[in-house]
Design a protein around this motif. Structure first.
Motif, PDB file in Angstrom:
ATOM      1  N   LEU A 202       0.856  -1.166  -0.082  1.00 32.53           N
ATOM      2  CA  LEU A 202      -0.190   0.074   0.019  1.00 32.53           C
ATOM      3  C   LEU A 202       0.765   1.301   0.007  1.00 32.53           C
ATOM      4  O   LEU A 202       0.426   2.311  -0.568  1.00 32.53           O
ATOM      5  CB  LEU A 202      -0.898   0.056   1.162  1.00 32.53           C
ATOM      6  CG  LEU A 202      -2.105  -1.249   1.093  1.00 32.53           C
ATOM      7  CD1 LEU A 202      -2.950  -0.945   2.529  1.00 32.53           C
ATOM      8  CD2 LEU A 202      -2.990  -0.740  -0.143  1.00 32.53           C
ATOM      9  N   ALA A 203       2.112   1.227   0.567  1.00 38.30           N
ATOM     10  CA  ALA A 203       2.808   2.287   0.508  1.00 38.30           C
ATOM     11  C   ALA A 203       3.562   2.801  -0.696  1.00 38.30           C
ATOM     12  O   ALA A 203       3.925   4.053  -0.794  1.00 38.30           O
ATOM     13  CB  ALA A 203       4.086   2.244   1.526  1.00 38.30           C
ATOM     14  N   VAL A 204       3.435   1.925  -1.698  1.00 38.27           N
ATOM     15  CA  VAL A 204       3.884   2.333  -3.036  1.00 38.27           C
ATOM     16  C   VAL A 204       2.783   3.168  -3.647  1.00 38.27           C
ATOM     17  O   VAL A 204       3.044   3.802  -4.559  1.00 38.27           O
ATOM     18  CB  VAL A 204       3.998   0.846  -3.874  1.00 38.27           C
ATOM     19  CG1 VAL A 204       4.172   1.160  -5.275  1.00 38.27           C
ATOM     20  CG2 VAL A 204       4.882  -0.051  -3.289  1.00 38.27           C
ATOM     21  N   LEU A 205       1.494   3.184  -3.273  1.00 40.12           N
ATOM     22  CA  LEU A 205       0.410   4.033  -4.071  1.00 40.12           C
ATOM     23  C   LEU A 205       0.738   5.493  -3.963  1.00 40.12           C
ATOM     24  O   LEU A 205       1.140   5.728  -2.531  1.00 40.12           O
ATOM     25  CB  LEU A 205      -1.020   3.525  -3.212  1.00 40.12           C
ATOM     26  CG  LEU A 205      -1.589   2.191  -3.357  1.00 40.12           C
ATOM     27  CD1 LEU A 205      -2.819   2.040  -2.812  1.00 40.12           C
ATOM     28  CD2 LEU A 205      -1.591   1.972  -4.917  1.00 40.12           C
ATOM     29  N   PRO A 206       0.604   6.105  -4.774  1.00 39.87           N
ATOM     30  CA  PRO A 206       1.100   7.732  -4.643  1.00 39.87           C
ATOM     31  C   PRO A 206       0.141   8.640  -3.737  1.00 39.87           C
ATOM     32  O   PRO A 206       0.518   9.406  -3.322  1.00 39.87           O
ATOM     33  CB  PRO A 206       0.715   8.191  -6.199  1.00 39.87           C
ATOM     34  CG  PRO A 206      -0.040   7.321  -6.635  1.00 39.87           C
ATOM     35  CD  PRO A 206      -0.051   5.919  -6.235  1.00 39.87           C
ATOM     36  N   ASN A 207      -0.939   7.991  -3.270  1.00 37.25           N
ATOM     37  CA  ASN A 207      -1.750   8.728  -2.417  1.00 37.25           C
ATOM     38  C   ASN A 207      -1.928   8.225  -0.958  1.00 37.25           C
ATOM     39  O   ASN A 207      -2.690   8.536  -0.059  1.00 37.25           O
ATOM     40  CB  ASN A 207      -3.345   8.837  -3.093  1.00 37.25           C
ATOM     41  CG  ASN A 207      -3.961   7.480  -3.181  1.00 37.25           C
ATOM     42  OD1 ASN A 207      -3.081   6.463  -3.651  1.00 37.25           O
ATOM     43  ND2 ASN A 207      -5.063   7.293  -2.609  1.00 37.25           N
ATOM     44  N   VAL A 208      -1.009   7.261  -0.773  1.00 33.80           N
ATOM     45  CA  VAL A 208      -0.794   6.551   0.360  1.00 33.80           C
ATOM     46  C   VAL A 208       0.470   6.691   1.089  1.00 33.80           C
ATOM     47  O   VAL A 208       1.360   6.310   0.343  1.00 33.80           O
ATOM     48  CB  VAL A 208      -1.196   5.146   0.596  1.00 33.80           C
ATOM     49  CG1 VAL A 208      -1.137   4.312   2.000  1.00 33.80           C
ATOM     50  CG2 VAL A 208      -2.868   4.904   0.005  1.00 33.80           C
ATOM     51  N   CYS A 209       0.649   7.279   2.374  1.00 34.61           N
ATOM     52  CA  CYS A 209       1.963   7.339   3.117  1.00 34.61           C
ATOM     53  C   CYS A 209       1.692   6.770   4.372  1.00 34.61           C
ATOM     54  O   CYS A 209       0.851   7.187   5.163  1.00 34.61           O
ATOM     55  CB  CYS A 209       2.044   8.991   3.209  1.00 34.61           C
ATOM     56  SG  CYS A 209       3.503   9.423   4.314  1.00 34.61           S
ATOM     57  N   ILE A 210       2.571   5.992   4.736  1.00 37.48           N
ATOM     58  CA  ILE A 210       2.653   5.037   5.880  1.00 37.48           C
ATOM     59  C   ILE A 210       4.276   5.559   6.692  1.00 37.48           C
ATOM     60  O   ILE A 210       5.200   5.382   6.031  1.00 37.48           O
ATOM     61  CB  ILE A 210       2.708   3.596   5.744  1.00 37.48           C
ATOM     62  CG1 ILE A 210       1.308   3.450   4.974  1.00 37.48           C
ATOM     63  CG2 ILE A 210       2.550   2.745   6.960  1.00 37.48           C
ATOM     64  CD1 ILE A 210       1.047   1.778   4.442  1.00 37.48           C
TER      65      ILE A 210
END
Length: 292
Positions: A202-210
């Motif tokens: 999920l962290a790869v998604l451009p709109n998701v930051c973990i």
């Protein structure tokens, strides 16, 4: 006007809009049914301060083909709005609908679905929006060991559908997690390893930051604030801004905070969490290290 009234107006507006859209009606048609203007229908659906009566809601529910449960929820919201305006103390109505996903209505989910930005802080248990089915299954059985399997699997299906929102580029999600979450062996090594892999994916998604806050991080307000989510919303169609909401999830009941003083305290906590958290790249590297 009280916080409860604002929340109820938002929820009522979104539910009436959902029912109208499901019926394929326009706002002008709805206005004729409620004997008001389409501008008023627009304000109601945007959750703005607008008078609406039980008679109007009943008429709309009739034409929208609302179920008995959907009608009851809408009418209860009208009562909540009126009670708040009159200064009466009422129970937090949203708690009664925590399991009402079957009706298409749940207060937090309605807010989450409308949000343009979510900022989540978790010190224990992975955020529901990021959980794998196996992780969620373990947590559900821990909390409700007698839950029927078919009911649990419906929950898993619903949760998976909810996570589709993460693919929406119009939603920005920032998740801060305390390092504890990388050590909780929920469901055993296989289940937990899969959960950590989910975070990396999920962290790869451009709109998701973990981002992870380490044990050794300097003192910060996040340790005092506990778990919470800041929901921010796009401007209304009219151009008016929608105020953010802080959602505090509890075991026996939830809080929805939107008073300016409350928001400022939680935003200060987020600024401090942001200050001490690892960068995105450092966080992903740490998660991968825990997997190994």
């Amino acid at each position: 006007m009280g916080s409860g009234s604002t929340l109820a107006q938002r929820a009522l507006g979104r539910e009436l809009r959902r029912l109208r859209n499901a019926k394929g009606m326009g706002q002008s048609q709805a206005a004729r049914i409620a004997e008001t203007s389409h501008q008023t229908i627009g304000r109601i659906e945007e959750g703005q301060t607008t008078r609406i009566t039980q008679l109007q809601v009943n008429a709309l529910c009739d034409k929208y083909g609302a179920t008995g449960e959907e009608r009851r929820i809408c009418l209860d919201l009208v009562k909540e709005i009126r009670a708040s305006r009159e200064g009466k103390v009422t129970a937090s109505w949203w708690r009664a609908y925590a399991d009402a996903q079957a009706t298409g209505f749940n207060h937090y989910l309605a807010l989450e679905d409308a949000a343009s930005r979510l900022t989540i802080w978790k010190t224990a248990i992975m955020p529901g929006l990021l959980q794998t089915p196996a992780y969620r299954r373990t947590m559900a059985w821990t909390e409700y060991p007698d839950m029927p399997i078919d009911h649990l699997e419906r929950q898993i299906e619903w949760q998976t559908h909810r996570q589709e929102r993460l693919m929406d580029p119009n939603l920005q999600v920032t998740v801060f997690v305390y390092e504890t979450l990388l050590y909780e062996q929920v469901g055993g090594p296989a289940v937990f390893d899969e959960q950590l892999q989910q975070l990396v994916s999920l962290a790869v998604l451009p709109n998701v930051c973990i981002r992870v806050v380490r044990f050794a991080a300097s003192s910060h307000l996040g340790a005092y604030a506990g778990n919470f989510t800041l929901l921010e919303f796009p401007d209304l169609v009219s151009g008016l801004p929608q105020p953010p909401i802080v959602y505090v999830e509890g075991w026996t009941g939830d809080l929805y905070l939107e008073r300016e003083a409350e928001l400022q305290r939680y935003m200060q906590a987020l600024r401090e969490i942001d200050r001490v958290a690892l960068t995105e790249a450092e966080s992903v590297a740490l998660i991968k290290e825990r997997m190994r």
